[in-house]
Motif scaffolding. Structure first.
Motif, PDB file in Angstrom:
ATOM      1  N   TYR A  30      -8.632  -3.123   9.173  1.00 44.10           N
ATOM      2  CA  TYR A  30      -8.006  -1.799   9.198  1.00 44.10           C
ATOM      3  C   TYR A  30      -8.109  -1.155  10.569  1.00 44.10           C
ATOM      4  CZ  TYR A  30      -6.907   2.962   7.668  1.00 44.10           C
ATOM      5  OH  TYR A  30      -6.340   4.194   7.508  1.00 44.10           O
ATOM      6  N   ARG A  57      -3.692   4.778  -5.111  1.00 45.64           N
ATOM      7  CA  ARG A  57      -3.527   4.863  -3.653  1.00 45.64           C
ATOM      8  C   ARG A  57      -4.836   5.311  -3.002  1.00 45.64           C
ATOM      9  NH1 ARG A  57       0.517   4.916   0.576  1.00 45.64           N
ATOM     10  NH2 ARG A  57      -0.779   5.150   2.403  1.00 45.64           N
ATOM     11  N   LEU A  99       0.828  -1.207   0.000  1.00 43.95           N
ATOM     12  CA  LEU A  99       0.000   0.000   0.000  1.00 43.95           C
ATOM     13  C   LEU A  99       0.865   1.260   0.000  1.00 43.95           C
ATOM     14  CD1 LEU A  99      -3.037   0.806   0.242  1.00 43.95           C
ATOM     15  CD2 LEU A  99      -2.700   0.827   2.714  1.00 43.95           C
ATOM     16  N   ASN A 100       2.004   1.213   0.698  1.00 45.65           N
ATOM     17  CA  ASN A 100       2.913   2.354   0.758  1.00 45.65           C
ATOM     18  C   ASN A 100       3.587   2.651  -0.582  1.00 45.65           C
ATOM     19  OD1 ASN A 100       3.585   0.805   3.737  1.00 45.65           O
ATOM     20  ND2 ASN A 100       2.774   2.874   3.762  1.00 45.65           N
ATOM     21  N   ASP A 156      -6.719   3.091  -0.299  1.00 43.19           N
ATOM     22  CA  ASP A 156      -6.943   3.629   1.056  1.00 43.19           C
ATOM     23  C   ASP A 156      -8.424   3.602   1.427  1.00 43.19           C
ATOM     24  OD1 ASP A 156      -4.287   4.145   1.651  1.00 43.19           O
ATOM     25  OD2 ASP A 156      -4.384   6.261   1.081  1.00 43.19           O
TER      26      ASP A 156
END
Length: 184
Positions: free
Chosen positions: A180, A167, A159-160, A171
């Protein structure tokens, strides 16, 4: 003379729950392994058992809550050649070639997948269970696996690596997921 079957990695291991992304152990760099003993061998067995139970191709120690620089893999490359092994204290020393944006997921981010840029070749150096030096080179999907697992040990998830709209969408999907919000 009786023939013995080769031992299957993980066959003597314990399956552990995979740590969800929100837990801090996944977001911190892992510690260097300094003791090569039965406990380290047990950790590798448990990693294999957990990886197979979760239907993964790689698993880092922090994904089962152990903050040590260790990962296992059973991953094909783009020619469908199987790569099976483990690395202790791995360091990604080279990642180059063509950058490919391929679909990637993670056992610690269940249900989340996104096109993630990775290099098509990776070289990782580390050690085996006895402390002997190892060097593993991968291409294609296996290179992606080596980079992904090395990232985990540095406190990073795929994800980074995402940017822009990809993204934003990832997110948003992550924020809606049960895992999460399960931080410790």
């Amino acid at each position: 003379m009786a023939r013995t079957r080769p031992r299957i990695p993980g066959s003597n291991g314990t399956v552990h729950p995979v740590v969800p992304w929100a837990q801090t152990v996944l977001r911190a760099p892992c510690a260097t392994v300094t003791t090569f003993d039965d406990q380290l061998e047990r950790l590798v067995e448990d990693l294999f058992a957990t990886m197979y139970a979760a239907d993964g191709v790689g698993l880092a120690a922090n994904q089962i809550g152990v903050g040590l620089r260790v990962f296992v893999f059973d991953c094909p490359d783009d020619e469908d050649v199987r790569h099976l092994g483990h690395l202790v204290n791995p360091v990604l020393v080279e990642a180059d070639g063509v950058q490919v944006r391929g679909e990637e997921g993670c056992l610690s981010l269940p249900g989340l997948r996104a096109p993630t840029p990775r290099w098509d070749r990776a070289l990782v150096r580390g050690q085996d269970l006895t402390g002997a030096d190892l060097e593993i080179e991968g291409t294609g999907f296996f290179a992606r696996c080596l980079q992904h697992e090395s990232d985990h040990l540095d406190g990073t998830v795929f994800l980074n690596r995402l940017t822009g709209l990809t993204r934003f969408r990832a997110d948003r999907k992550a924020a809606r997921a049960d895992w999460y919000h399960r931080a410790t």
